[in-house]
Design an enzyme around this catalytic site. Sequence first.
Site, PDB file in Angstrom:
ATOM      1  N   GLU A  39      24.211  31.508  41.819  1.00 37.00           N
ATOM      2  CA  GLU A  39      24.700  33.079  42.072  1.00 37.00           C
ATOM      3  C   GLU A  39      24.030  33.978  41.178  1.00 37.00           C
ATOM      4  O   GLU A  39      23.611  34.964  41.561  1.00 37.00           O
ATOM      5  CB  GLU A  39      26.072  32.871  41.442  1.00 37.00           C
ATOM      6  CG  GLU A  39      26.961  32.387  42.318  1.00 37.00           C
ATOM      7  CD  GLU A  39      28.289  32.024  41.443  1.00 37.00           C
ATOM      8  OE1 GLU A  39      28.357  30.932  40.680  1.00 37.00           O
ATOM      9  OE2 GLU A  39      29.391  32.605  41.570  1.00 37.00           O
TER      10      GLU A  39
ATOM     11  N   ASP B 277      29.361  28.572  41.556  1.00 33.69           N
ATOM     12  CA  ASP B 277      30.336  27.983  40.505  1.00 33.69           C
ATOM     13  C   ASP B 277      31.443  27.283  41.316  1.00 33.69           C
ATOM     14  O   ASP B 277      31.696  27.661  42.605  1.00 33.69           O
ATOM     15  CB  ASP B 277      30.979  29.271  39.714  1.00 33.69           C
ATOM     16  CG  ASP B 277      30.073  29.890  39.010  1.00 33.69           C
ATOM     17  OD1 ASP B 277      28.958  29.204  38.481  1.00 33.69           O
ATOM     18  OD2 ASP B 277      30.201  30.926  38.542  1.00 33.69           O
TER      19      ASP B 277
ATOM     20  N   ASP C 149      34.837  27.343  41.128  1.00 32.56           N
ATOM     21  CA  ASP C 149      36.042  27.857  41.287  1.00 32.56           C
ATOM     22  C   ASP C 149      36.294  28.940  42.441  1.00 32.56           C
ATOM     23  O   ASP C 149      35.411  28.601  43.361  1.00 32.56           O
ATOM     24  CB  ASP C 149      36.398  29.058  40.200  1.00 32.56           C
ATOM     25  CG  ASP C 149      35.369  30.232  39.782  1.00 32.56           C
ATOM     26  OD1 ASP C 149      34.522  30.156  40.941  1.00 32.56           O
ATOM     27  OD2 ASP C 149      35.262  30.858  38.933  1.00 32.56           O
TER      28      ASP C 149
ATOM     29  N   GLU D 118      36.080  32.028  43.902  1.00 35.20           N
ATOM     30  CA  GLU D 118      35.085  33.001  43.735  1.00 35.20           C
ATOM     31  C   GLU D 118      33.613  32.140  43.995  1.00 35.20           C
ATOM     32  O   GLU D 118      33.150  32.541  45.077  1.00 35.20           O
ATOM     33  CB  GLU D 118      34.997  33.833  42.621  1.00 35.20           C
ATOM     34  CG  GLU D 118      35.974  34.645  42.335  1.00 35.20           C
ATOM     35  CD  GLU D 118      36.362  35.714  43.607  1.00 35.20           C
ATOM     36  OE1 GLU D 118      35.253  36.183  44.363  1.00 35.20           O
ATOM     37  OE2 GLU D 118      37.510  35.834  43.719  1.00 35.20           O
TER      38      GLU D 118
ATOM     39  N   TYR E 218      31.581  25.754  31.744  1.00 39.54           N
ATOM     40  CA  TYR E 218      31.850  26.978  32.542  1.00 39.54           C
ATOM     41  C   TYR E 218      32.864  27.773  31.778  1.00 39.54           C
ATOM     42  O   TYR E 218      33.926  26.945  31.280  1.00 39.54           O
ATOM     43  CB  TYR E 218      32.323  26.310  33.819  1.00 39.54           C
ATOM     44  CG  TYR E 218      32.410  27.492  34.968  1.00 39.54           C
ATOM     45  CD1 TYR E 218      31.566  28.401  35.216  1.00 39.54           C
ATOM     46  CD2 TYR E 218      33.640  27.655  35.239  1.00 39.54           C
ATOM     47  CE1 TYR E 218      31.637  29.227  35.974  1.00 39.54           C
ATOM     48  CE2 TYR E 218      34.128  28.653  36.499  1.00 39.54           C
ATOM     49  CZ  TYR E 218      32.977  29.548  36.691  1.00 39.54           C
ATOM     50  OH  TYR E 218      32.853  30.589  37.536  1.00 39.54           O
TER      51      TYR E 218
ATOM     52  N   ARG F 124      35.192  29.838  32.852  1.00 46.01           N
ATOM     53  CA  ARG F 124      36.417  30.243  33.589  1.00 46.01           C
ATOM     54  C   ARG F 124      37.275  28.848  33.737  1.00 46.01           C
ATOM     55  O   ARG F 124      37.244  28.384  34.833  1.00 46.01           O
ATOM     56  CB  ARG F 124      36.023  31.016  34.690  1.00 46.01           C
ATOM     57  CG  ARG F 124      35.451  32.300  34.672  1.00 46.01           C
ATOM     58  CD  ARG F 124      35.380  33.162  35.621  1.00 46.01           C
ATOM     59  NE  ARG F 124      34.687  34.451  35.341  1.00 46.01           N
ATOM     60  CZ  ARG F 124      33.301  34.584  35.435  1.00 46.01           C
ATOM     61  NH1 ARG F 124      32.523  33.817  36.162  1.00 46.01           N
ATOM     62  NH2 ARG F 124      32.974  35.638  35.482  1.00 46.01           N
TER      63      ARG F 124
ATOM     64  N   HIS G 293      38.553  22.579  35.935  1.00 46.50           N
ATOM     65  CA  HIS G 293      37.495  22.719  34.870  1.00 46.50           C
ATOM     66  C   HIS G 293      37.835  22.058  33.720  1.00 46.50           C
ATOM     67  O   HIS G 293      39.155  21.849  33.282  1.00 46.50           O
ATOM     68  CB  HIS G 293      36.919  23.858  34.811  1.00 46.50           C
ATOM     69  CG  HIS G 293      36.003  24.645  35.984  1.00 46.50           C
ATOM     70  ND1 HIS G 293      34.892  24.030  36.250  1.00 46.50           N
ATOM     71  CD2 HIS G 293      36.248  25.448  36.812  1.00 46.50           C
ATOM     72  CE1 HIS G 293      34.304  24.486  37.203  1.00 46.50           C
ATOM     73  NE2 HIS G 293      35.218  25.378  37.711  1.00 46.50           N
TER      74      HIS G 293
END
Length: 911
Positions: A19, A105, A107, A109, A329, A331, A376
Site C-alpha cells: 500500500e 494489509d 484488515d 480495507e 500491525y 489496527r 491480528h
Amino acid sequence: MPVKATDKKTGKKKLVIVESPAKGKTIAGYLGEGFEVTASMGHIRDLPQPSDLPAELKKTGVGKFAVDLDNDFEPYYVVSADKKKKVAELKAALKDADELYLATDGDREGEAIAWHLLQVLKPKVPVHRLTFPEITREAIQRALLEMRDVDVAMVDAQETRRILDRLYGYEISPVLWRKVARGLSAGRVQSVATRLVVERERERMAFRAASYWDLVGTFATEAAEKFKARLVSVDGARVATGKDFTDRGELKSKTAVHLDEAAAVSLAAGLESAAFTVRSVDTKPYTRRPAAPFTTSTLQQEAGRKLRFSSRVTMQVAQRLYENGYITYMRTDSPALSDQAINAARRQASELYGPEYVPEARRVYKGKSKNAQEAHEAIRPAGDSFRTPAQVASSLRGDEFRLYELIWKRTVASQMADAKGSTASVRLGAVSADGRDAEFSASGTVITFRGFMAAYEEGRDAAREDDEAEGTEGARLPVLKAQDTLTAADIAAGGHETSPPPRFTEASLVKMLEELGIGRPSTYAATISTIMDRGYVTSRGQALVPSWIAFSVVRLLEEHFTDYVDYDFTAELEEDLDRISRGEAGRVEWLNQFYYGDRVETGLHTIVNDLGEIDAKAINSIEIADGIVLRVGKFGPYLERPLPADAPEGTEPERANVPEDLAPDELTAEKALELMETAAPEERVLGTDPETGRTIVARNGRYGPYVIELIPEPTEEDLANQPVEYYKNGKPKPPKKPVKVKPRTGSLFKSMSVETVTLDEALKLMKLPRVLGTDAEGNEITVQNGRFGPYLKKGTDSRSIGSEEEIFTITLEQALEIYSQPKQRGGRQAAAPLAEFGADPVSEKPIVVKDGRFGPYITDGITNITVPRSTAIEELTREQAIELLAEKREKGPAKKPVKKRAAPRKATAKK
C-alpha cells in the site's frame, strides 16, 4: 519507485504490490531474488461524487449515490484522476511479471484494496494473497508459506460499510444543509460521537453545584508518627461527601449528615481537646494485575494520557513504526500475543528486572470481539526477539521513540508478576466537648513487591474531583492496633463544592466509543478528526468542547432520525458488518433491509421521504434564561430576547453576539443577561455617502466590526423602465434580471468601534486600498490593511508599516523611502512565526508557520508546504501541520520540467 529484481536462476519476476512506499522499501529488503516491490498508494478506485457520473447514468438508479439502487446496490467504482498514472505504472510492471503477490494489509480495507487491484489489473498470471502482522524477515517468510486467495466475505463487509456510509451521509446531510447550515455532514459514527460530546456538555449545563463541609485532622501515635484522617461519621450517621449529591445539587441519601460551615466549625472546635483512640484496624492483602497489551483503542488512550498525542498523531506515528519494521500491525481489537512474543517478553523481563518478576504461568489475554479485527495480534514490538528502547535509540527519534518505548513497556509488563502489598483501613474517634461522637478514617497501601510496576503503570483519565477518593488514601500509615491512644492536632473544617461531569478528552471518548461497541479502532482517529474539522467540536487543552452548531445538528438527528444516533443501534450495525465479514450474512439482503425497511422500523429511504416540515427556527434555538434564547444563525450563535406579542410591526428584537471562546456550559443565565446588557449595537446608521446617495452603516459582525453601504433593491418602477430588447423575429425579450451590485465594505481599525466610528472615517475605510502613486519604473504603490496589520504593496513586494492610522497619512515619498531599504521580514526585523507547533516527529526540527511570498506556509526548516486556502492559521493544529509535512515528504521534491534538447546537428562531412 518500484524495487526491481529478477531471479537469476529462473529468470522469473514476481511482482509484489503493497500500500505504501515506506512499507514496500522495508519489505524489499527481506525478500529474495526475483521480487519487484511497488506500492498502490492506498485505494486505487472508489465511489465517485454523483455529480461526476456520466450524463447517461445521472437519471438512472445509480445517479443518486453512485450505487445502483435498481440492481442490488451494485457500486459504480471509478479510478480517481490522481490514481490513473499509478494504475498505468502497475499495469506496465505486471506485463513483465510471472506471478503477482498482493501484500496489502490484512484488515477489511487492505482486503478490499487487494480485490480492487485484481478487478482493475486483470492479471493473467498466478495471483497470491499474503499478509503479515509485522514487517520482519521471519514474518514475511512465514507469510510466503501461508498464502491464500482474496477473502471475498471481508471484501463484502468493506463494500457494505462503504455503501452504508454513502447512503447515510447522502440522505441525511442535505437535511442538515437545509435546516441548520451549508457544508455540514452526518455520518454513522461521527454523528454518534458528536452526540456523546454534546450530551456531556448538556449535563454540565444542567449541573448545579452543592457545597458540603468536612473535617481533616493530623494525628500522632505515642511514638510521634503522624498521619492524616478525615471525618466519616457523626453520632453514627455517615457524613455526606460529593458522591452523595445529584448533578442538580440535591442530597441523594436521607440518612447522610450534610454538614454546613457552622456545624463543621463548631464540631472542629469541640474536638480540639478530645481524647482520640483507634477503634478498628482492618488489613487486607493487596494485589494488582498488569494491563493487557495494546489494542488500537487502548494505544490511542494511553498515548493521549501519557504522551499528549491526539488519536490522529498516534496512528500516524504507529503507521511509520509498522512500515519500518518496529512494531506489529497497529489496527487490531485483539490483546492476544503470539507464543514467540510471550517468550520474548518473559525473557526480557527476567533479564532486565530479575527472574522473580516473571510469573511461573504465561499470561494469556483475550479480546471481546469475535472478529478481533481480522485475527491480528496485539500491538507489540516486531520480531521474535524484541528490541529494547536502548537498542532502537540510535535509529528512532522524537515521537517515534516515545511511542515505541510505551509499546515496549506495556508488552513486557503484560507478562510480568502481579504487584503485591497490603492495604490498611483505620477507624479512630472521640467525643466532642458538646457530647457528639465523631469518627475519622484513614487508609493506606504499602507495596511490598512492585512486580510489573517496575516496568510500567497504566495511566488514568481525568475524573470529577468529587469522584476521587475522599478519604486520605494512598498515604503510608504507622503500625496501629485497636485501643491505641492518639494525639490530635490541626483539626480543621474544610468546605467543598461538587464538580460537573468532566468533558471528554480524545482518550476518554475513544474509550467510550469502544465500550459502546461503536466504530472500529481503525476509524477512531478519523472520526475525531472529522468532527473537529466540521466545527462540531473544538479542543480546549485536552478537553473536547462542542460548538453550538453541534447542538443544533444533534437535536435535529435526535428528533427526526432517532435510530441513527442511537448508541445500541449503531453498535448493532458494527456487529452486522462483522457477521458479513465472517460470511454469516449477505450484503445485498442487509442493505435492502437497512435502506427500504425491516432493519429499522421503516428504513432510511422512507424516513427521509416522510420527514414532513421541520421547524428550523426551533431546531436552532436553545433557551438560556427566562426570556433569552440562543439562536444558531448563518454567521454564528447569538442571543435574542423575543419580542412581546404586542410589539409594533417592524420592531427588531434585542440581540447580542456570543463570544467564540465562550463554552456552552459557561453561558449561564447570569452571563446571558450580562451579554445582553453590555451588547454593542448591532448596527448604527452613520449617514449618506454624498457621492452615491447610499446609506452607510456600521455593524458588529462575526469577524469583527465593519462598515458597509446599503444597496437598495430595484423597485417595480425601475424594472418597468428597463429598455425593451427584441429577438430577431421581432418578439420582445423578457426583462433582464438587474445586475447585483456588490456593496463596498471596510473593516474598522482596532481603535474604532460601531458606537464611535464617523461617516468620514467609514468613507475612507471603504476606499481602501489607497493608491499612493508610482515609483520611477511606473509600478503602482498602494497602502492597505491586512490580517497581520497595515502594509504597502508594490507588485508582489509587500512592506509592513507602523500603525493602522498611517494608512491615511503615509505619503508616496515615505513609501519610496521604505522601499529603498533592503527588505527585512516584518519590517525592521525578521518576522516572528505566525504559529509554532513544537518539534516535528520525523526531522525533530521546530515546526513553524511563516508568511511567505505566496502566502502562509508550514516548515520544519527542511520541508515546506503551503497552508491550504480552506484552513485559517488560527484553526491550524499541530496534528494537521505534521500530516501536511508528512504528505509533502512522501511526494518528494517537485520535479522541474525537463527541457527538450534540440537534436544535435550532424557534422558536415569533410571534403
